[in-house]
Write a protein that holds these residues in place. Structure first.
Motif, mmCIF file in Angstrom:
data_model
loop_
_atom_site.group_PDB
_atom_site.id
_atom_site.type_symbol
_atom_site.label_atom_id
_atom_site.label_comp_id
_atom_site.label_asym_id
_atom_site.label_seq_id
_atom_site.Cartn_x
_atom_site.Cartn_y
_atom_site.Cartn_z
ATOM 1 N N LEU A 135 17.636 -29.288 -9.210
ATOM 2 C CA LEU A 135 18.245 -28.387 -9.583
ATOM 3 C C LEU A 135 18.557 -28.775 -7.948
ATOM 4 C CD1 LEU A 135 15.462 -25.917 -9.335
ATOM 5 C CD2 LEU A 135 17.806 -25.483 -10.270
ATOM 6 N N ASN A 136 19.932 -28.361 -7.437
ATOM 7 C CA ASN A 136 19.845 -28.634 -5.470
ATOM 8 C C ASN A 136 19.085 -28.713 -4.957
ATOM 9 O OD1 ASN A 136 20.142 -26.052 -5.574
ATOM 10 N ND2 ASN A 136 22.564 -26.345 -4.887
ATOM 11 N N ASP A 137 19.418 -29.395 -3.717
ATOM 12 C CA ASP A 137 18.408 -28.918 -2.363
ATOM 13 C C ASP A 137 17.363 -27.578 -2.807
ATOM 14 O OD1 ASP A 137 17.865 -31.913 -2.894
ATOM 15 O OD2 ASP A 137 19.033 -31.987 -1.499
ATOM 16 N N ASP A 138 19.259 -26.486 -2.085
ATOM 17 C CA ASP A 138 19.060 -25.522 -1.580
ATOM 18 C C ASP A 138 18.013 -24.314 -2.483
ATOM 19 O OD1 ASP A 138 20.241 -25.542 1.523
ATOM 20 O OD2 ASP A 138 22.048 -24.586 0.027
ATOM 21 N N VAL A 139 18.005 -24.559 -3.822
ATOM 22 C CA VAL A 139 17.223 -23.733 -4.667
ATOM 23 C C VAL A 139 15.748 -24.150 -4.985
ATOM 24 C CG1 VAL A 139 17.453 -22.843 -7.571
ATOM 25 C CG2 VAL A 139 19.770 -23.013 -5.863
ATOM 26 N N ARG A 140 15.799 -25.203 -4.341
ATOM 27 C CA ARG A 140 14.760 -25.740 -4.632
ATOM 28 C C ARG A 140 13.395 -26.272 -3.576
ATOM 29 N NH1 ARG A 140 12.476 -30.176 -7.772
ATOM 30 N NH2 ARG A 140 10.063 -30.296 -7.264
ATOM 31 N N ALA B 120 25.261 -14.998 -0.779
ATOM 32 C CA ALA B 120 25.158 -13.913 -2.259
ATOM 33 C C ALA B 120 25.429 -15.485 -3.480
ATOM 34 C CB ALA B 120 26.523 -14.066 -2.301
ATOM 35 N N ALA B 121 25.546 -16.479 -2.780
ATOM 36 C CA ALA B 121 26.110 -17.828 -3.345
ATOM 37 C C ALA B 121 24.940 -18.356 -3.498
ATOM 38 C CB ALA B 121 27.196 -19.021 -3.071
ATOM 39 N N LEU B 122 23.760 -18.203 -2.508
ATOM 40 C CA LEU B 122 22.858 -19.092 -2.850
ATOM 41 C C LEU B 122 21.930 -17.918 -3.813
ATOM 42 C CD1 LEU B 122 21.098 -20.932 -2.337
ATOM 43 C CD2 LEU B 122 20.091 -19.669 -0.352
ATOM 44 N N PHE B 123 21.677 -16.763 -3.558
ATOM 45 C CA PHE B 123 21.096 -15.492 -4.058
ATOM 46 C C PHE B 123 21.202 -15.370 -5.559
ATOM 47 C CE2 PHE B 123 20.722 -13.468 -0.053
ATOM 48 C CZ PHE B 123 19.148 -14.192 0.019
ATOM 49 N N ASP B 124 22.759 -15.495 -6.181
ATOM 50 C CA ASP B 124 23.194 -15.436 -7.481
ATOM 51 C C ASP B 124 22.274 -16.894 -7.906
ATOM 52 O OD1 ASP B 124 24.548 -13.729 -7.255
ATOM 53 O OD2 ASP B 124 26.736 -14.693 -6.493
ATOM 54 N N ARG B 125 22.058 -18.241 -7.622
ATOM 55 C CA ARG B 125 21.118 -19.151 -8.439
ATOM 56 C C ARG B 125 19.564 -18.980 -8.199
ATOM 57 N NH1 ARG B 125 24.137 -25.325 -7.169
ATOM 58 N NH2 ARG B 125 23.131 -24.852 -9.231
ATOM 59 N N LEU B 126 19.474 -18.417 -7.428
ATOM 60 C CA LEU B 126 18.064 -17.419 -6.971
ATOM 61 C C LEU B 126 17.215 -16.251 -8.061
ATOM 62 C CD1 LEU B 126 17.298 -18.346 -3.647
ATOM 63 C CD2 LEU B 126 16.128 -19.993 -5.565
ATOM 64 N N GLU B 127 17.094 -16.383 -8.793
ATOM 65 C CA GLU B 127 17.018 -15.897 -10.878
ATOM 66 C C GLU B 127 15.643 -14.408 -9.618
ATOM 67 O OE1 GLU B 127 16.501 -15.445 -14.285
ATOM 68 O OE2 GLU B 127 18.667 -15.124 -14.224
ATOM 69 N N VAL B 128 15.529 -13.701 -9.364
ATOM 70 C CA VAL B 128 14.532 -12.584 -9.045
ATOM 71 C C VAL B 128 14.127 -11.715 -10.109
ATOM 72 C CG1 VAL B 128 13.399 -10.651 -7.438
ATOM 73 C CG2 VAL B 128 14.650 -12.794 -6.522
ATOM 74 N N ALA B 129 13.171 -10.968 -10.473
ATOM 75 C CA ALA B 129 12.689 -10.416 -11.559
ATOM 76 C C ALA B 129 11.912 -9.851 -11.494
ATOM 77 C CB ALA B 129 13.039 -11.410 -13.660
ATOM 78 N N LEU C 59 9.995 -15.004 -9.417
ATOM 79 C CA LEU C 59 11.527 -15.555 -8.681
ATOM 80 C C LEU C 59 11.727 -17.531 -9.393
ATOM 81 C CD1 LEU C 59 13.479 -16.271 -6.696
ATOM 82 C CD2 LEU C 59 11.094 -17.772 -5.149
ATOM 83 N N ALA C 60 12.507 -17.528 -10.115
ATOM 84 C CA ALA C 60 12.928 -18.794 -10.486
ATOM 85 C C ALA C 60 14.078 -18.982 -10.390
ATOM 86 C CB ALA C 60 12.376 -18.008 -12.436
ATOM 87 N N ALA C 61 14.563 -20.023 -10.657
ATOM 88 C CA ALA C 61 16.143 -20.746 -10.539
ATOM 89 C C ALA C 61 17.572 -20.572 -11.964
ATOM 90 C CB ALA C 61 16.231 -22.269 -10.432
#
Length: 414
Positions: free
Chosen positions: A189-194, A301-310, A319-321
């Motif tokens: 994963l990229n640094d922002d998501v991780r 929005a671009a960063l949130f789209d790479r973070l999955e909240v369920a 929270l997942a990627a």
């Protein structure tokens, strides 16, 4: 005679029901230190062999043994379903992709245990047919390893024919595969998501409101952040605390993203983004007495789209990627198992399983099956494809059809 004719003759002329009863008795007979019981098993095993031999003699050649195996494993309806599936798809599954909770086992119908019949069938697939097993679950690796070794046996689990996709795609574990035994997919994963996920994990409990801190616990994941209730799943108390936990989780995601993107109000942006994307999350925010009406800048929005909240109502807030999902994990598992041209049977009940089913359908890589209590979107997909819907706790019914399909696929069609 066509294969259809031979199958029709098989079920018309032979007592296949009794044959299957003998096979089930012999296969599932519990280990008992009793001479009387062992004598009964020997007698049943002899009767089973005799009945199989009659079928083998009636259908000369190697096809006889395969048809006897079909008759001993599947009833008439399952066998003809298998034949229809083969006619439609042209090849049989070369791997099984299996969700666990509410698929292989069901809290309401199997006492939350995988039935012995199901476990035995999985063993038969791997050992007799050479079909590898991919266990695909949201559970932690340690939980999965425990019940797999207990249910399938240490030898099979470490044979190189069993792989585990855990935490819904965070990692893949394939015992007996050398350097590829454990693959941590979240390392890519990229640094922002991780960084956001790590920041949320660090504060998810000690920064939580008192009710969430006392009413929830953090599941022991390697990567995903999952809050579970300290109340009975599905209860009113569980629903209330998970709703509040969801708001807390969104706020932490917003704060972590805001620190990276210099947002004025990261928590408000996160609530608005995820509530707009998922009506279930919007409902949880509303029930918790919170609001979700903030502005969502494009970068956020671009960063949130790479973070999955369920939200799993009254069960979990997670929270997942977005890049880590069961379909990606299954592809990684199949690569380690050496399944180069996959055609799988996917069995599952949730939206995370649907992603694997859709991958199989879109790439012509398999079929899907689901219990009748599955999510509506899962049932819509399964019914629109091959209609392999089974009763809760009855995964063995579909497994028997898949087993028959594998046997029939090896026969000469004419």
């Amino acid at each position: 005679m066509t294969l259809y004719d031979r199958l029709y003759q098989l079920y018309a002329e032979f007592d296949t029901e009794t044959l299957r009863a003998y096979r089930e008795f012999v296969d599932l007979f519990p280990p008992l230190d009793s001479r009387v019981a062992l004598d009964r098993w020997d007698e049943a095993n002899g009767d089973l062999a005799e009945r199989r031999e009659r079928i083998e003699r009636a259908f000369a050649g190697p096809d006889g043994a395969a048809l006897a195996e079909v008759a001993a494993m599947a009833d008439r309806e399952s066998a003809f379903t298998a034949l229809d599936l083969h006619g439609k798809h042209g090849r049989a599954p070369n791997a099984l992709v299996l969700d666990v909770d509410e698929t292989l086992r069901s809290a309401g119908d199997t006492d939350n245990e995988i039935p012995r019949e199901t476990l035995h069938l999985l063993t038969e697939f791997a050992e007799e047919l050479g079909v590898p097993l991919v266990i695909c679950t949201g559970q932690t690796l340690e939980n999965v390893k425990g019940f797999l070794i207990q249910g399938l046996g240490n030898e099979l689990v470490h044979s190189g024919d069993v792989s585990v996709v855990y935490e819904a795609g965070a990692g893949v574990f394939t015992p007996g595969s050398g350097a590829d035994t454990k693959r941590l997919l979240y390392d890519d994963l990229n640094d922002d998501v991780r960084g956001v996920v790590d920041r949320v994990r660090d504060g998810v409990l000690h920064e939580a409101p008192e009710r969430v801190r006392r009413g929830c616990h953090l599941q022991g994941n390697e990567f995903n952040v999952t809050l579970k209730p300290n109340y009975e799943t599905g209860s009113d108390d569980a629903e209330a605390v998970i709703d509040e936990a969801m708001v807390h989780l969104l706020d932490l995601v917003g704060e972590a993203a805001g620190d990276r993107l210099d947002l004025a109000d990261g928590p408000a942006a996160a609530r608005a983004h995820y509530a707009d994307a998922d009506p279930e999350i919007a409902g949880a925010v509303e029930r918790a007495g919170a609001t979700a009406d903030g502005d969502v800048p494009a970068a956020a929005a671009a960063l949130f789209d790479r973070l999955e909240v369920a939200l799993y109502r009254a069960d979990a807030a997670e929270l997942a990627a977005a890049d880590l999902h069961k379909a990606a994990g299954v592809e990684a598992s199949l690569a380690v198992l050496g399944v180069d041209d996959p055609f799988v049977c996917v069995m599952g009940d949730s939206k995370s399983d649907l992603r694997v089913m859709e991958w199989a359908a879109d790439t012509d890589a398999g079929v899907a099956a689901a219990p009748e209590h599955s999510s509506a979107s899962v049932l819509d997909h399964v019914r629109a494809t091959d209609d392999l819907v089974f009763a809760p706790g009855a995964a063995a019914d579909v497994l028997r059809t898949m087993y028959a399909w594998r046997c029939l696929a090896d026969l000469d069609g004419e």
